[in-house]
Design a protein around this motif. Structure first.
Motif, PDB file in Angstrom:
ATOM      1  N   VAL A 108       0.866  -1.179   0.000  1.00 16.83           N
ATOM      2  CA  VAL A 108       0.000   0.000   0.000  1.00 16.83           C
ATOM      3  C   VAL A 108       0.900   1.224   0.000  1.00 16.83           C
ATOM      4  O   VAL A 108       1.615   1.480   0.976  1.00 16.83           O
ATOM      5  CB  VAL A 108      -0.939   0.006   1.224  1.00 16.83           C
ATOM      6  N   LEU A 109       0.873   1.984  -1.078  1.00 19.28           N
ATOM      7  CA  LEU A 109       1.740   3.152  -1.216  1.00 19.28           C
ATOM      8  C   LEU A 109       1.002   4.401  -0.765  1.00 19.28           C
ATOM      9  O   LEU A 109       0.064   4.865  -1.429  1.00 19.28           O
ATOM     10  CB  LEU A 109       2.191   3.301  -2.672  1.00 19.28           C
ATOM     11  N   ALA A 110       1.402   4.931   0.369  1.00 25.47           N
ATOM     12  CA  ALA A 110       0.833   6.168   0.912  1.00 25.47           C
ATOM     13  C   ALA A 110       1.964   7.075   1.377  1.00 25.47           C
ATOM     14  O   ALA A 110       1.976   7.522   2.531  1.00 25.47           O
ATOM     15  CB  ALA A 110      -0.125   5.853   2.053  1.00 25.47           C
ATOM     16  N   PRO A 111       2.951   7.355   0.487  1.00 28.28           N
ATOM     17  CA  PRO A 111       4.110   8.135   0.911  1.00 28.28           C
ATOM     18  C   PRO A 111       3.848   9.624   1.038  1.00 28.28           C
ATOM     19  O   PRO A 111       4.723  10.379   1.458  1.00 28.28           O
ATOM     20  CB  PRO A 111       5.127   7.851  -0.194  1.00 28.28           C
ATOM     21  N   GLY A 112       2.642  10.060   0.649  1.00 29.96           N
ATOM     22  CA  GLY A 112       2.295  11.470   0.800  1.00 29.96           C
ATOM     23  C   GLY A 112       2.938  12.356  -0.251  1.00 29.96           C
ATOM     24  O   GLY A 112       3.194  11.922  -1.383  1.00 29.96           O
ATOM     25  N   SER A 113       3.244  13.577   0.145  1.00 32.63           N
ATOM     26  CA  SER A 113       3.740  14.572  -0.806  1.00 32.63           C
ATOM     27  C   SER A 113       4.901  15.340  -0.201  1.00 32.63           C
ATOM     28  O   SER A 113       5.175  15.251   0.996  1.00 32.63           O
ATOM     29  CB  SER A 113       2.618  15.547  -1.183  1.00 32.63           C
ATOM     30  N   VAL A 114       5.578  16.088  -1.058  1.00 31.65           N
ATOM     31  CA  VAL A 114       6.645  16.987  -0.626  1.00 31.65           C
ATOM     32  C   VAL A 114       6.313  18.379  -1.165  1.00 31.65           C
ATOM     33  O   VAL A 114       5.446  18.553  -2.019  1.00 31.65           O
ATOM     34  CB  VAL A 114       8.026  16.528  -1.145  1.00 31.65           C
ATOM     35  N   THR A 115       7.000  19.373  -0.645  1.00 31.82           N
ATOM     36  CA  THR A 115       6.758  20.748  -1.081  1.00 31.82           C
ATOM     37  C   THR A 115       7.118  20.905  -2.557  1.00 31.82           C
ATOM     38  O   THR A 115       8.177  20.472  -3.000  1.00 31.82           O
ATOM     39  CB  THR A 115       7.596  21.726  -0.242  1.00 31.82           C
ATOM     40  N   ARG A 116       6.216  21.505  -3.311  1.00 27.22           N
ATOM     41  CA  ARG A 116       6.471  21.733  -4.734  1.00 27.22           C
ATOM     42  C   ARG A 116       7.299  22.997  -4.902  1.00 27.22           C
ATOM     43  O   ARG A 116       6.932  24.068  -4.407  1.00 27.22           O
ATOM     44  CB  ARG A 116       5.144  21.895  -5.493  1.00 27.22           C
ATOM     45  N   THR A 117       8.413  22.868  -5.595  1.00 23.63           N
ATOM     46  CA  THR A 117       9.272  24.019  -5.840  1.00 23.63           C
ATOM     47  C   THR A 117       9.464  24.211  -7.342  1.00 23.63           C
ATOM     48  O   THR A 117       9.105  23.348  -8.142  1.00 23.63           O
ATOM     49  CB  THR A 117      10.648  23.840  -5.175  1.00 23.63           C
ATOM     50  N   PHE A 118      10.042  25.345  -7.696  1.00 20.28           N
ATOM     51  CA  PHE A 118      10.303  25.662  -9.094  1.00 20.28           C
ATOM     52  C   PHE A 118      11.765  26.066  -9.243  1.00 20.28           C
ATOM     53  O   PHE A 118      12.465  26.299  -8.260  1.00 20.28           O
ATOM     54  CB  PHE A 118       9.378  26.796  -9.563  1.00 20.28           C
ATOM     55  N   ASP A 119      12.199  26.156 -10.478  1.00 16.88           N
ATOM     56  CA  ASP A 119      13.598  26.491 -10.750  1.00 16.88           C
ATOM     57  C   ASP A 119      13.798  28.000 -10.650  1.00 16.88           C
ATOM     58  O   ASP A 119      14.048  28.689 -11.639  1.00 16.88           O
ATOM     59  CB  ASP A 119      13.981  25.980 -12.143  1.00 16.88           C
TER      60      ASP A 119
END
Length: 455
Positions: A108-119
Motif C-alpha cells: 500500500v503506497l501512501a508516501p504522501g507529498s513533498v513541497t512543490r518548488t520551481f527552478d
C-alpha cells in the motif's frame, strides 16, 4: 504456508488509517503487517502552523503509533526510496543509513507529498518549507531569532531585513502560516520595546488571482480582509523571481529586504512514485477507483501520491484533492480492498462527498465552510478547532491539544527559542529528504542483488 505480507509505506493520514483498519479486521493468522516510516508517529499536518507560532507544542500533534490497543504492526524505521513491482520488493533506507530490501505480497503506497518548488534562483537554498515537524520547529526558532537579533542591532538596514517576512502560497497552509506567525510577532512587541512596530511587515504572495479559491469568493475575500486589517500585505498574481539570503525579488519588480522566506506554494507527490516507472496524472500515480495500480499485481496507492478518481463529482477525469479527509477515508477503503483481495472477494470503488473546509487564522479569526455553510469569526473558529480536535486519533493527543489551546488563551505566547536546530541545514531538501530516492534502474539493480544474496 507462510502468511502473506502486507507492507504499508507512509504514516500519514492514509497510511495510518489503513494500518489501523487492517489490525482491526484481519486475524493475526491471516497476514503479517509492516509499516515503513522514519518516525513512529502520525503527524497531524493541518495544525503545523500552530506549532510554528507556539500555540501548540510539537509533541501534541505527533500522535504515537504504538498506543493502539490492537498494535501488532512491525514498524520499519526508515523511508522507502524505491519499489520494484515485478520483484515485489520495496527498497528502504533505514534511519541509520543502511539500505535494505523488504519483500511483500501486497503493498500500500501512501508516501504522501513533498513541497512543490520551481527552478527559481536561490529558492532551494534560502526558502523554508512547512511540511514537517522539524520545519515548523525551525521556523518558530528562526522567527524569534530575527526579533532577538533586530532588537540587539544598531544597523537600520539589518533591522529592516530581519523584520520583514515573506510567505509564498495562498492556499490553506500559507494563509494559516502567515496569519499565525504574524499574530506571534504582533504579540511579541510588548516584550521588545526597542522595536518599531511599523518595521515588522508580513507579506503573503501567490501567483493565483484569488486567495483560497476552494472557499468561494465571499469567504476568500473575508479571509483576505482579515489579513489586511492585521497589516499583512496580500499580493496576488505575484511570485518570487529570485531569493537571496537577505532579500527577495518579486516578479512585479519589488525587492524586499527579507531573511525569512517561507515557501508553501503547493505540494507534489513523493519522489517515490517516480521509482515505479508507472503512469502518472500530473505527477500523481494513476490508479483505478478501487485504488489499485493498473498492471501491477498487489499494488495499491492512495492519498497525496495517487490520482484517485473522484466519483462523487460529475466531471470526467476529476481526481480527489490532497486533503486529510480524503486520505483518511481512502486509507480505510484501501484496507477493505486489501482484505477483499486476500479473501477472494470483489473490490469496492472509493466514493466520498467533500464535507467542507476550515481555516484557522489564529485568535478569534477564522473562515469555514462545513457542509457548504459559510461561517466567519467565532462560529468558524469553533468549527475549525472542533473538526481538528475530533480528527485527532488518540485521547492523549486530544487532551494535549485542548490543554495547549486553553493555556495559550489564558497565558498568551512565550517567545522562547529552543535552539536545538540552530546548526541544522535549513533547506527544504534537508528536512524532506527529496534527494534520497533511487532511479528505477537503481531499484531493479538493488532488488536483484538482494535476491542473489538470499539464494
Amino acid at each position: 504456508m507462510a502468511r502473506p505480507k502486507i507492507l504499508v509505506v507512509g504514516a500519514g493520514f492514509a497510511g495510518v488509517e489503513c494500518v489501523r483498519r487492517l489490525e482491526r479486521r484481519l486475524g493475526s493468522d491471516e497476514a503479517d503487517l509492516a509499516l515503513v516510516t522514519p518516525f513512529s508517529y502520525q503527524l497531524y499536518l493541518p495544525l503545523l502552523p500552530q506549532v510554528a507560532s507556539g500555540i501548540l507544542t510539537p509533541q501534541s500533534i505527533a500522535v504515537s503509533l504504538r498506543r493502539s490497543r490492537r498494535y501488532r504492526t512491525r514498524i520499519i524505521p526508515g523511508g522507502a526510496v524505491g519499489v520494484d513491482t515485478k520483484a515485489k520488493v520495496c527498497v528502504v533506507r533505514k534511519v541509520t543509513g543502511e539500505v535494505v530490501n523488504e519483500p511483500y505480497d501486497h503493498i500500500v503506497l501512501a508516501p504522501g507529498s513533498v513541497t512543490r518548488t520551481f527552478d527559481i534562483p536561490g529558492l532551494a537554498d534560502n526558502a523554508r518549507g512547512m511540511k514537517t515537524l522539524a520545519e515548523a520547529a525551525f521556523i518558530r526558532d528562526h522567527v524569534i531569532a530575527q526579533l532577538d537579533l533586530a532588537d540587539a542591532s544598531h544597523d537600520e538596514a539589518e533591522r529592516a531585513s530581519r523584520l520583514q517576512f515573506v510567505v509564498v502560497g495562498g492556499g490553506y497552509a500559507g494563509t494559516e502560516t502567515a496569519a499565525c506567525l504574524q499574530r506571534l510577532t504582533s504579540n511579541a512587541l510588548c516584550r521588545y520595546p526597542r522595536l518599531d512596530p511599523r518595521q515588522i511587515k508580513w507579506h503573503l504572495i501567490d501567483i493565483a488571482p484569488k486567495l483560497m479559491p476552494e472557499l468561494g469568493d465571499k469567504l476568500g475575500l473575508s479571509a483576505q480582509k482579515i489579513l489586511r486589517d492585521r497589516g499583512i500585505d496580500v499580493s496576488l498574481g505575484v511570485s518570487v523571481a529570485k531569493a537571496g539570503p537577505e532579500e527577495v525579488t518579486l516578479t512585479d519588480g519589488r525587492v524586499l529586504p527579507c531573511r525569512t522566506l517561507i515557501w508553501t506554494a503547493g505540494v507534489t507527490a513523493s519522489p517515490l512514485i517516480g521509482t515505479l516507472d508507472a503512469e502518472t496524472v500530473r505527477g500523481r500515480l494513476a490508479v483505478t477507483a478501487q485504488m489499485t495500480v493498473p498492471g501491477r499485481s498487489g499494488v495499491f496507492a492512495l492519498g497525496d501520491a495517487a490520482a484517485v478518481p473522484d466519483l462523487a463529482k460529475d466531471e470526467d477525469g476529476s481526481v480527489c484533492p490532497p486533503t486529510a479527509q480524503h486520505a483518511m477515508r481512502q486509507g480505510r477503503a484501501v484496507a477493505d480492498n486489501v482484505i477483499a483481495t486476500l479473501r477472494g472477494r470483489p473490490l469496492k470503488p472509493y466514493v466520498h462527498h467533500d464535507l467542507g473546509l476550515v481555516v484557522d487564522l489564529g485568535g478569534r479569526d477564522a473562515v469555514s465552510k462545513p457542509l457548504g455553510v459559510e461561517l466567519r469569526g467565532m462560529p468558524a473558529q469553533a468549527a475549525a478547532r472542533g473538526y481538528h480536535w475530533s480528527a485527532l486519533r488518540t485521547n492523549v493527543a486530544k487532551t494535549r491539544v485542548l490543554t495547549n489551546w486553553l493555556l495559550n488563551a489564558v497565558a498568551g505566547d512565550d517567545f522562547v527559542r529552543i535552539g536545538f536546530l540552530a546548526r541544522t541545514p535549513a533547506a527544504m531538501r534537508d528536512f524532506e529528504y527529496t534527494d534520497a530516492y533511487l532511479t528505477p534502474e537503481q531499484v531493479r539493480e538493488h532488488a536483484a542483488a538482494g535476491h542473489l544474496q538470499q539464494e
